[in-house]
Design a protein around this motif. Structure first.
Motif, PDB file in Angstrom:
ATOM      1  N   THR A 130       1.926  -1.989  -5.893  1.00 43.70           N
ATOM      2  CA  THR A 130       1.318  -0.670  -5.698  1.00 43.70           C
ATOM      3  C   THR A 130       1.997   0.303  -6.657  1.00 43.70           C
ATOM      4  O   THR A 130       3.220   0.293  -6.801  1.00 43.70           O
ATOM      5  N   LEU A 131       1.192   1.114  -7.332  1.00 47.06           N
ATOM      6  CA  LEU A 131       1.701   1.988  -8.398  1.00 47.06           C
ATOM      7  C   LEU A 131       2.158   3.328  -7.837  1.00 47.06           C
ATOM      8  O   LEU A 131       1.392   4.023  -7.152  1.00 47.06           O
ATOM      9  N   VAL A 132       3.391   3.663  -8.147  1.00 53.99           N
ATOM     10  CA  VAL A 132       3.951   4.973  -7.824  1.00 53.99           C
ATOM     11  C   VAL A 132       4.168   5.725  -9.126  1.00 53.99           C
ATOM     12  O   VAL A 132       4.868   5.236 -10.015  1.00 53.99           O
ATOM     13  N   THR A 133       3.567   6.878  -9.235  1.00 50.21           N
ATOM     14  CA  THR A 133       3.734   7.722 -10.410  1.00 50.21           C
ATOM     15  C   THR A 133       4.393   9.017  -9.982  1.00 50.21           C
ATOM     16  O   THR A 133       3.856   9.742  -9.131  1.00 50.21           O
ATOM     17  N   VAL A 134       5.557   9.293 -10.548  1.00 44.80           N
ATOM     18  CA  VAL A 134       6.284  10.520 -10.230  1.00 44.80           C
ATOM     19  C   VAL A 134       6.169  11.448 -11.435  1.00 44.80           C
ATOM     20  O   VAL A 134       6.728  11.173 -12.498  1.00 44.80           O
ATOM     21  N   SER A 135       5.429  12.511 -11.242  1.00 48.10           N
ATOM     22  CA  SER A 135       5.170  13.429 -12.351  1.00 48.10           C
ATOM     23  C   SER A 135       4.739  14.776 -11.806  1.00 48.10           C
ATOM     24  O   SER A 135       4.102  14.862 -10.760  1.00 48.10           O
ATOM     25  N   SER A 136       5.084  15.814 -12.564  1.00 46.32           N
ATOM     26  CA  SER A 136       4.658  17.146 -12.180  1.00 46.32           C
ATOM     27  C   SER A 136       3.359  17.511 -12.889  1.00 46.32           C
ATOM     28  O   SER A 136       2.824  18.601 -12.692  1.00 46.32           O
ATOM     29  N   SER A 161       0.846  -1.188   0.000  1.00 48.09           N
ATOM     30  CA  SER A 161       0.000   0.000   0.000  1.00 48.09           C
ATOM     31  C   SER A 161       0.883   1.239   0.000  1.00 48.09           C
ATOM     32  O   SER A 161       2.086   1.160   0.258  1.00 48.09           O
ATOM     33  N   GLY A 162       0.251   2.368  -0.314  1.00 48.48           N
ATOM     34  CA  GLY A 162       0.966   3.641  -0.242  1.00 48.48           C
ATOM     35  C   GLY A 162       1.287   4.272  -1.576  1.00 48.48           C
ATOM     36  O   GLY A 162       1.709   5.429  -1.623  1.00 48.48           O
ATOM     37  N   GLY A 163       1.101   3.554  -2.670  1.00 48.36           N
ATOM     38  CA  GLY A 163       1.416   4.112  -3.970  1.00 48.36           C
ATOM     39  C   GLY A 163       0.440   5.219  -4.348  1.00 48.36           C
ATOM     40  O   GLY A 163      -0.738   5.159  -4.043  1.00 48.36           O
ATOM     41  N   THR A 164       0.977   6.223  -5.025  1.00 46.33           N
ATOM     42  CA  THR A 164       0.153   7.357  -5.423  1.00 46.33           C
ATOM     43  C   THR A 164       0.896   8.209  -6.439  1.00 46.33           C
ATOM     44  O   THR A 164       2.016   7.868  -6.828  1.00 46.33           O
ATOM     45  N   LEU A 165       0.286   9.280  -6.877  1.00 52.40           N
ATOM     46  CA  LEU A 165       0.933  10.265  -7.746  1.00 52.40           C
ATOM     47  C   LEU A 165       1.680  11.267  -6.865  1.00 52.40           C
ATOM     48  O   LEU A 165       1.109  11.812  -5.914  1.00 52.40           O
ATOM     49  N   VAL A 166       2.941  11.515  -7.204  1.00 56.32           N
ATOM     50  CA  VAL A 166       3.758  12.417  -6.394  1.00 56.32           C
ATOM     51  C   VAL A 166       4.642  13.255  -7.312  1.00 56.32           C
ATOM     52  O   VAL A 166       5.038  12.798  -8.396  1.00 56.32           O
ATOM     53  N   ASN A 167       4.922  14.468  -6.884  1.00 57.59           N
ATOM     54  CA  ASN A 167       5.782  15.350  -7.671  1.00 57.59           C
ATOM     55  C   ASN A 167       7.249  14.954  -7.549  1.00 57.59           C
ATOM     56  O   ASN A 167       7.690  14.439  -6.499  1.00 57.59           O
ATOM     57  N   PRO A 168       8.030  15.207  -8.584  1.00 58.89           N
ATOM     58  CA  PRO A 168       9.480  14.952  -8.497  1.00 58.89           C
ATOM     59  C   PRO A 168      10.096  15.703  -7.319  1.00 58.89           C
ATOM     60  O   PRO A 168       9.708  16.836  -7.014  1.00 58.89           O
ATOM     61  N   GLY A 169      11.040  15.037  -6.655  1.00 57.26           N
ATOM     62  CA  GLY A 169      11.706  15.613  -5.503  1.00 57.26           C
ATOM     63  C   GLY A 169      11.032  15.347  -4.175  1.00 57.26           C
ATOM     64  O   GLY A 169      11.644  15.579  -3.120  1.00 57.26           O
ATOM     65  N   ARG A 170       9.803  14.872  -4.228  1.00 53.14           N
ATOM     66  CA  ARG A 170       9.088  14.591  -2.991  1.00 53.14           C
ATOM     67  C   ARG A 170       9.404  13.198  -2.459  1.00 53.14           C
ATOM     68  O   ARG A 170      10.156  12.425  -3.082  1.00 53.14           O
ATOM     69  N   SER A 171       8.824  12.892  -1.298  1.00 54.64           N
ATOM     70  CA  SER A 171       9.051  11.617  -0.634  1.00 54.64           C
ATOM     71  C   SER A 171       7.755  10.821  -0.546  1.00 54.64           C
ATOM     72  O   SER A 171       6.648  11.388  -0.621  1.00 54.64           O
ATOM     73  N   LEU A 172       7.919   9.517  -0.357  1.00 50.67           N
ATOM     74  CA  LEU A 172       6.771   8.627  -0.246  1.00 50.67           C
ATOM     75  C   LEU A 172       7.204   7.387   0.511  1.00 50.67           C
ATOM     76  O   LEU A 172       8.344   6.940   0.366  1.00 50.67           O
ATOM     77  N   ARG A 173       6.296   6.844   1.308  1.00 53.64           N
ATOM     78  CA  ARG A 173       6.597   5.596   2.002  1.00 53.64           C
ATOM     79  C   ARG A 173       5.595   4.532   1.593  1.00 53.64           C
ATOM     80  O   ARG A 173       4.378   4.734   1.698  1.00 53.64           O
ATOM     81  N   LEU A 174       6.122   3.411   1.134  1.00 56.53           N
ATOM     82  CA  LEU A 174       5.297   2.252   0.817  1.00 56.53           C
ATOM     83  C   LEU A 174       5.335   1.275   1.976  1.00 56.53           C
ATOM     84  O   LEU A 174       6.353   1.160   2.669  1.00 56.53           O
ATOM     85  N   SER A 175       4.240   0.562   2.155  1.00 57.38           N
ATOM     86  CA  SER A 175       4.149  -0.444   3.204  1.00 57.38           C
ATOM     87  C   SER A 175       3.843  -1.805   2.600  1.00 57.38           C
ATOM     88  O   SER A 175       3.199  -1.900   1.554  1.00 57.38           O
TER      89      SER A 175
END
Lengths: 118, 112
Positions: A112-118, A7-21
């Protein structure tokens, strides 16, 4: 039956942080090494890193592409593994799987899908 | 890093016929304990990968016996004795001898 759920995947901006579980059940979580493996859209599998069991020191190893930015940890009391991702880049966009590494990677989560995009 | 090379990249197969996939590593995968640290995985469309073979020759739990594997040193082969329609997907080999663990590029098996 062993089961892993990420869990924890989401859309996030470049340079940011994210934690997957990664939540494990149906097996003795603390006795196993846990890997994170990712798959960019339409691409093959890429090993991200591993955390060994505490019996083997709980040590971690990482792919060069994520070393210094990603950190794997575990909480065996909760049967959880984590992937802390910092300074995310667009090339980190992928489905992230956790997997038990015993005799081969014998159990995998659904990803879980992580998308890094502005 | 150990480089894993699979061939072919695409493999059209006829149900009931045999099929083989080759995997080559840039260095021997033989550990001092006598085992070769080479695994095979199948990823069906829309699914997570599943383990087929570990330590080069051992079928994982629940894997049909039409799947077999062989090899040593740097050369390994996965064989499907008689392909069934449910065997379509992308097959990956992976070396687990040393970190970083590395995968082959995959072989897409499809029905002719």
């Amino acid at each position: 039956e062993a089961q892993l759920v990420e869990s924890g995947g989401t859309l996030v901006n470049p340079g940011r942080s994210l934690r997957l579980s990664c939540s494990g059940s149906g097996f003795t979580f603390g006795e196993n090494a846990m890997s994170w493996i990712r798959q960019a859209p339409g691409k093959g599998l890429e090993w991200v890193g591993v955390i060994r069991s505490l019996d083997y020191g709980g040590t971690t190893e990482y792919a060069a592409s994520v070393k210094g930015r990603f950190t794997i940890s575990r909480d065996d009391s909760k049967s959880m593994a984590y992937l802390e991702m910092n300074n995310l880049k667009t090339e980190d966009t992928a489905v992230y799987y956790c997997s038990r590494h015993r005799d081969g990677h014998d159990y995998w989560g659904q990803g879980t899908l992580v998308t890094v995009s502005s | 890093d150990l480089v894993m090379t699979q061939s072919p990249r695409s493999l059209p197969v006829t149900p009931g016929e045999p099929a083989s996939i080759s995997c080559r590593s840039s260095q021997s995968l033989l550990h001092t304990n006598g085992y070769h640290y080479l695994d095979w995985y199948l990823q069906k469309a829309g699914q997570s990968p599943q383990l087929l073979i570990f330590l080069a020759i051992n079928r994982a739990s629940g894997v049909p016996d039409r799947f077999s594997a062989s090899g040593s040193g740097t050369n390994f082969t996965l064989t499907i004795r008689r392909v069934e329609a449910e065997d379509v997907g992308v097959y990956y080999c992976m070396q687990a001898l040393q970190t970083p663990l590395t995968f082959g590029g995959g072989t897409k098996v499809e029905i002719k």
